[in-house]
Design an enzyme around this catalytic site. Structure first.
Site, PDB file in Angstrom:
ATOM      1  N   GLU A   7       8.732   8.313 -17.244  1.00 50.46           N
ATOM      2  CA  GLU A   7       7.341   8.744 -17.437  1.00 50.46           C
ATOM      3  C   GLU A   7       6.852   8.400 -18.843  1.00 50.46           C
ATOM      4  OE1 GLU A   7       6.991  12.540 -14.423  1.00 50.46           O
ATOM      5  OE2 GLU A   7       8.089  12.780 -16.285  1.00 50.46           O
ATOM      6  N   HIS A  15       0.839  -1.215   0.000  1.00 51.24           N
ATOM      7  CA  HIS A  15       0.000   0.000   0.000  1.00 51.24           C
ATOM      8  C   HIS A  15       0.870   1.260   0.000  1.00 51.24           C
ATOM      9  CE1 HIS A  15      -3.385  -2.643   1.306  1.00 51.24           C
ATOM     10  NE2 HIS A  15      -2.442  -3.207   2.034  1.00 51.24           N
ATOM     11  N   LYS A  37      14.860  21.836 -11.243  1.00 51.70           N
ATOM     12  CA  LYS A  37      14.241  20.549 -11.573  1.00 51.70           C
ATOM     13  C   LYS A  37      15.158  19.588 -12.311  1.00 51.70           C
ATOM     14  CE  LYS A  37      10.417  19.410 -11.138  1.00 51.70           C
ATOM     15  NZ  LYS A  37       9.190  19.861 -11.794  1.00 51.70           N
ATOM     16  N   SER A  91      13.618  21.613 -16.484  1.00 50.11           N
ATOM     17  CA  SER A  91      12.367  22.336 -16.698  1.00 50.11           C
ATOM     18  C   SER A  91      12.683  23.647 -17.407  1.00 50.11           C
ATOM     19  CB  SER A  91      11.712  22.602 -15.345  1.00 50.11           C
ATOM     20  OG  SER A  91      10.939  23.780 -15.381  1.00 50.11           O
TER      21      SER A  91
END
Ligand code: ARG
Length: 463
Positions: A291, A157, A284, A278
Site C-alpha cells: 500500500e 475488468h 488482521k 492492526s
C-alpha cells in the site's frame, strides 16, 4: 557582509530570512563528494593549462581531499548557514589555504558547477537503482520458474477471463521492468555529458581544456553549447519519467498483491516479516508495504510534475527556480530505492497458494472461449460458436453447474458438433497447455520466454 562571497557590490547584510530562504545546503549538502570530485578535476585542468600554477593546483587538490575526508569522518560539519554546498566547500578551502583557495573558482561559475555536481550525483544513483531493479527482475524470474504449471485465472475488468499460469502473470512484470532498465540506461547515457567549463553561460576567455575535465570525470563528452550546458535539466526530468514509470509498474504489482492476499482471493500469503497488524482487530494481517508503494507512486509522479512545471517557462540560462530541481529528484530517487529494496524481499518470501489459484480458475467459466474454439475447430464460424457457448453458460448458471459438469445431452441439444471429447478440450489443463501461440501461457512457451528475458537482462548489462 564580509562573510558573503559576493559581498563586493552590496552595502548591506543580507536579510536573515532571505538568507535562510535562499540557502540550499540543507538539501544539496548530500552532493559534497561530487562537488569536491568536480572541483578536483577543475583544479587539475587549471594547473595543466597554466591558468594557475602547478603548485597552487596541487595545494588546492590536497586541500579538497582533506575537506572530503573530514566531512566523511564527521570531523567537519556542514554549516547550515552557508548558501549552498559549493560556497561551503570553497569557503572551507579558503579558510584552510588562504589566497590559494580563492583561485579555485577561476573560469568557473556555480551554474556549471551545480550542473556537473548534479549529473555526477544522479549518475551514481541511477547505477544503484539499476542494480536494485536487476535484483528484482532476477527474483521474479526465479519465482516464475517454480510456477510454470500453476494455473490461475487471468482477468479483464477484474472478472475471470481465461486461464493462465502464475509464471505467465509474473513474467508480464519482468518485461515491464526490463523496459524500465532500458529507460534508466538511456537516461544515464544522455546524463553523461559534461557541463563543467560552460561558466556562467558564455564560457570563458581562459584557455581551458574542457575535454580534460570531461575525461577526468568519466563523461562521454563535454557539452557543446555553453548556454545549453547550464540551462539543461532534461536529465533530471528524463530520470524522473523513468522513475515514475518504474513506480507505476511496482504500484500495479502492489495492487494485485493487495488483492491476492485478501480473504476474497487468498492467492498468496505474505511472510509475517513483511506484513503488519492492526491496533484493534487481532485477526488482521495487512499488506502495508504494497500500500505504501502504491501511495508513494503518487509522490514520485508529483516530483516529476514539479520538475516539468519548474522548467516550462524558464528563459535560458540559469534561473534560481532551478534550485528546486534537487529536492524533487532526490525525493524521487530516495523513495524509489526504498520501495524496490522492500518490495524484492517481500516478493521472495511470500507464499504462493497454488491450490486456491487453481480453484478460482475452475470457477467463472474461464474455459468458455475454449468451448467456442472447440466448435470452430469442428468447422463452425466463430460467431455462431460464441453464441451457442453463451447459451450453454447461461444454462449452467441456471442449473448451478460448470461447463465441465454439464451433461453431454445438454451440449448435444445445442448442436451435434459436440462429442464426448469436449470435456477434454475444455479442461483447465488443456486450455493452458494448448495456448501455445507466441507469448501465450503454455508452460513450454513461458519457459522459452523466461530464457529470452534472461538473455535480455544480460544484454542490458550493468551500468
Ligand atoms: N544552489 C544553487 C542551485 O542549486 C547553485 C547555483 C547558484 N547559481 C547562482 N547563479 N545563484 O541551483
Amino acid at each position: 557582509m564580509a562573510d558573503m562571497m559576493w559581498a563586493g557590490r552590496f552595502s548591506k547584510q543580507v536579510d536573515a530570512g532571505v538568507n535562510a530562504f535562499n540557502s540550499s545546503i540543507a538539501f544539496d549538502g548530500r552532493m559534497y563528494r561530487h562537488d569536491i570530485q568536480g572541483s578536483i578535476a577543475h583544479a587539475t585542468m587549471l594547473g595543466d593549462c597554466g591558468i594557475i600554477t602547478k603548485e597552487d593546483s596541487l595545494s588546492i587538490i590536497e586541500g579538497l581531499k582533506g575537506i572530503l575526508s573530514d566531512i566523511d569522518s564527521g570531523k567537519l560539519e556542514l554549516d547550515p548557514n552557508a548558501e549552498d554546498i559549493h560556497m561551503f566547500v570553497e569557503a572551507e578551502l579558503t579558510k584552510r589555504l588562504g589566497d590559494v583557495g580563492k583561485r579555485l573558482h577561476t573560469s568557473r561559475s556555480r551554474n556549471d558547477q551545480v550542473a556537473v555536481d548534479l549529473r555526477l550525483y544522479l549518475r551514481d544513483e541511477v547505477k544503484e537503482i539499476t542494480a536494485l531493479v536487476r535484483e528484482l527482475i532476477t527474483t521474479i524470474i526465479s519465482l516464475a520458474k517454480k510456477h510454470t504449471e500453476t494455473i490461475m485465472p487471468g482477468y479483464t475488468h477484474l472478472q475471470r477471463a481465461q486461464p493462465i499460469t502464475f509464471a505467465h502473470h509474473l513474467m508480464a512484470y519482468v518485461w515491464m521492468l526490463l523496459r524500465d532498465l532500458g529507460r534508466l540506461g538511456d537516461a544515464a547515457k544522455r546524463m553523461n555529458e559534461c557541463p563543467l567549463g560552460c561558466g556562467a553561460l558564455a564560457g570563458t576567455t581562459y584557455h581551458t581544456d574542457r575535454q580534460q575535465t570531461s575525461d577526468l570525470l568519466g563523461f562521454d563528452n563535454p557539452m557543446y553549447n555553453s548556454l545549453d550546458g547550464v540551462s539543461d535539466r532534461d536529465y533530471c526530468i528524463e530520470l524522473g519519467c523513468a522513475l515514475s514509470l518504474l513506480m507505476t509498474h511496482l504500484s500495479r504489482f502492489s495492487e494485485e498483491i493487495i488483492l491476492w492476499c485478501s480473504w476474497e482471493f487468498k492467492f498468496i500469503e505474505l511472510d509475517d516479516a513483511f506484513a503488519t497488524g492492526s491496533s484493534i482487530m487481532p485477526q488482521k494481517k495487512n499488506p502495508d508495504v504494497t500500500e505504501l508503494i502504491r501511495g508513494k507512486t503518487g509522490r514520485v509522479n508529483g516530483d516529476l510534475m514539479t520538475l516539468l512545471t519548474m522548467m516550462k517557462g524558464l528563459p535560458l540560462a540559469y534561473n534560481k527556480d532551478m534550485q528546486e530541481d534537487k529536492e524533487a529528484i532526490f525525493d524521487a530517487v530516495d523513495n524509489v530505492k526504498l520501495c524496490v529494496r522492500t518490495f524484492t524481499p517481500m516478493l521472495a518470501t511470500m507464499r504462493v497458494l497454488g491450490d486456491n489459484m487453481r480453484n478460482a480458475a475452475a470457477r467463472g467459466f474461464i474455459n468458455a472461449t475454449d468451448c467456442a474454439d472447440y466448435l470452430v475447430k469442428k468447422g463452425m464460424p466463430f460467431r455462431d460458436a460464441y453464441k451457442i457457448t453463451g447459451t450453454l453458460v447461461a444454462q449452467c448458471i441456471e442449473k448451478g453447474v460448470t461447463l465441465e459438469t454439464l451433461p453431454l445431452e445438454d451440449y448435444k441439444a445445442m448442436t451435434d458438433n459436440f462429442d464426448e471429447d469436449v470435456y477434454e478440450a475444455i479442461s483447465l489443463d488443456t486450455c493452458v497447455r494448448e495456448r501455445k501461440s507466441m507469448g501465450g501461457p503454455a508452460p513450454e512457451n513461458v519457459e522459452k520466454q523466461i530464457a529470452l528475458a534472461e538473455q535480455r537482462l544480460a544484454s542490458l548489462g550493468n551500468l
